[in-house]
Design an enzyme around this catalytic site. Structure first.
Site, PDB file in Angstrom:
ATOM      1  N   PHE A 124       0.869  -1.186   0.000  1.00  0.00           N
ATOM      2  CA  PHE A 124       0.000   0.000   0.000  1.00  0.00           C
ATOM      3  C   PHE A 124       0.900   1.228   0.000  1.00  0.00           C
ATOM      4  CE2 PHE A 124      -2.826   3.202   1.907  1.00  0.00           C
ATOM      5  CZ  PHE A 124      -3.985   2.998   1.175  1.00  0.00           C
ATOM      6  N   PRO A 129       8.334  11.024   0.950  1.00  0.00           N
ATOM      7  CA  PRO A 129       9.379  11.777   1.644  1.00  0.00           C
ATOM      8  C   PRO A 129       8.862  13.008   2.381  1.00  0.00           C
ATOM      9  CG  PRO A 129      10.172  11.050  -0.487  1.00  0.00           C
ATOM     10  CD  PRO A 129       8.719  10.682  -0.439  1.00  0.00           C
ATOM     11  N   ILE A 158       7.598   1.254   2.133  1.00  0.00           N
ATOM     12  CA  ILE A 158       6.434   0.465   1.731  1.00  0.00           C
ATOM     13  C   ILE A 158       6.721  -1.028   1.916  1.00  0.00           C
ATOM     14  CG2 ILE A 158       4.718   0.078  -0.056  1.00  0.00           C
ATOM     15  CD1 ILE A 158       4.987   3.011   0.970  1.00  0.00           C
ATOM     16  N   GLU A 374       2.000   2.996  10.856  1.00  0.00           N
ATOM     17  CA  GLU A 374       0.535   3.115  10.858  1.00  0.00           C
ATOM     18  C   GLU A 374       0.051   4.171  11.858  1.00  0.00           C
ATOM     19  OE1 GLU A 374      -1.950   0.210   9.692  1.00  0.00           O
ATOM     20  OE2 GLU A 374      -0.461  -1.292   9.170  1.00  0.00           O
ATOM     21  N   THR A 376       2.114   7.445  14.186  1.00  0.00           N
ATOM     22  CA  THR A 376       3.020   7.552  15.318  1.00  0.00           C
ATOM     23  C   THR A 376       2.254   7.685  16.639  1.00  0.00           C
ATOM     24  OG1 THR A 376       3.100   9.967  15.175  1.00  0.00           O
ATOM     25  CG2 THR A 376       4.719   8.727  13.855  1.00  0.00           C
TER      26      THR A 376
END
Length: 393
Positions: A124, A129, A158, A374, A376
């Site tokens: 996904f 950046p 990824i 997923e 922080t």
């Protein structure tokens, strides 16, 4: 002994996965970690066991099971190795689920059977950046030209994106602009399926990571990459909403992975404290050691309770803010406790904990990313605060 509110069926399934992990992963994982080796053969065995199809319908080769079963599998794999746990989590949560949830019948029929069987993996492509937690700052663009999406941009960090069996990556991209209710122009974000091997799509060299050495993780680049218009996943302009829904589920699954980490640390620290002797007895008789291990037991039980409460809500059809709040709470608590657990376990083992020949060193390296991936810990606290009605930015 494991105490939980899970059903007898879930606990029986846990035993199956635990035995699989001990037989197929534990004997090899240290070498895989040293070699940064992604075990494609193991993925196939996980597919044979049905792990990738736990939540998929039978028509695509899945078992049509519940989300809780997936969390059990991730937890048990994570007790032996976190990289293998995240491989399953990302394969289902970030690879299969977007297609299963938002894809049309043709897309599901084309992609899901191989993904569900473990013959293929999918990634996904969200993070960039300059667009991590701020996913709305996506710079990757996709322009519709003569029936094809022409994609230009870059993604980073990824998972499952460049292995020899990766079949596709679902990519978020700007497909235009839209006028918001306040009159401002905002980017239109859509999701597009890009098959591996498409000209202009390159999975760059794998990262040299602090941890998760076995996990397949790459930066991706897109330069004049063309895919058919029908590769649009779901409704145009709904990519951001799709990504948010995907992450809610993923946060619960990451919490399950963290529970596995805490359980592993508890087991390693307890066993060592019973075996290691100083001054005529086991170090476990010393309060300074015993109390730290007791804290691990508390953390494991609390993290598991929060995680499986959120998973049960997901299975019961609870959604919206209630599920989002439960997912963020579980993810925040479990992942931070996992990092603490690896520190405590390393301290209990002393000098041995600092040696790569002991698994605790691998868990120590692997744990930190749990607080980052997923969403922080800072993002989770923001979401929880907003759920409490606080106008936090």
């Amino acid at each position: 002994m494991t105490y939980s509110t899970l059903s007898a069926e879930h606990e029986a399934f846990r035993s199956v996965v635990r035995e699989f992990a001990r037989a197929e992963i534990a004997p090899h994982v240290a070498q895989w970690d040293r070699d940064h080796h992604f075990p494609v053969d193991l993925v196939a065995k996980m597919g044979d066991l049905g792990l990738f199809g736990l939540t998929a319908p039978e028509e695509y080769g899945g078992s049509g099971g519940d989300f809780t079963s997936l969390c059990v599998a991730i937890e048990e794999l994570g007790r032996v190795d976190q990289s293998i746990g995240i491989t399953l989590e990302a394969a289902v949560g970030l690879g299969i689920n977007p297609i299963l949830t938002f894809g049309n019948d043709e897309q599901k029929a084309a992609w899901l059977p191989d993904l569900v069987a473990g013959r293929a993996l999918a990634g996904f492509g969200l993070t960039e950046p300059g667009a991590g937690s701020d996913a709305g700052a996506t710079r990757t663009k996709a322009e519709l030209v003569e029936g094809e999406w022409v994609i230009d941009g870059a993604k980073q960090f990824i998972t499952n994106s460049g292995s020899s069996i990766t079949s596709l990556v679902t990519v978020t991209a700007r497909t235009g602009t839209r006028t918001a209710a306040d009159g401002t122009e905002r980017p239109e974000i859509s999701t597009i399926v890009v098959p591996s091997g498409t000209p202009g799509f390159v999975a760059e060299a794998a990262y040299d990571k602090l941890g998760w050495h076995i996990s397949d993780t790459h930066p991706l680049s897109f330069e004049g990459c063309r895919v058919p218009e029908e590769n649009l996943l779901g409704e145009r302009g709904r990519g951001y909403a799709q990504f948010l829904a995907t992450l809610d589920d993923g946060r619960i699954a990451i919490a399950a992975l963290a529970v596995g980490c805490i359980e592993a640390c508890l087991e390693m620290a307890r066993e060592y404290a019973l075996e290691r002797e100083t001054f005529g007895g086991p170090i476990g008789r010393k309060q300074g050691v015993a109390f730290q291990i007791a804290d691990l037991a508390v953390a494991a039980r609390a993290a598991r309770a929060l995680t499986y409460e959120a998973a049960a809500m997901k299975d019961a059809g609870v959604g919206g803010q209630e599920l989002k709040q439960a997912a963020s709470i579980a993810k925040l608590y479990a992942t931070e406790q996992a990092v603490t657990a690896t520190r405590i376990a390393t301290q209990v083992l002393g000098g041995y904990g600092f040696m790569e020949e002991y698994p605790v060193a691998r868990f120590y390296r692997d744990a930190k990313i749990l607080e980052i991936g997923e969403g922080t810990s800072e993002v989770q606290r923001m979401l929880i605060a907003r759920g409490l009605g606080l106008p936090v930015e």
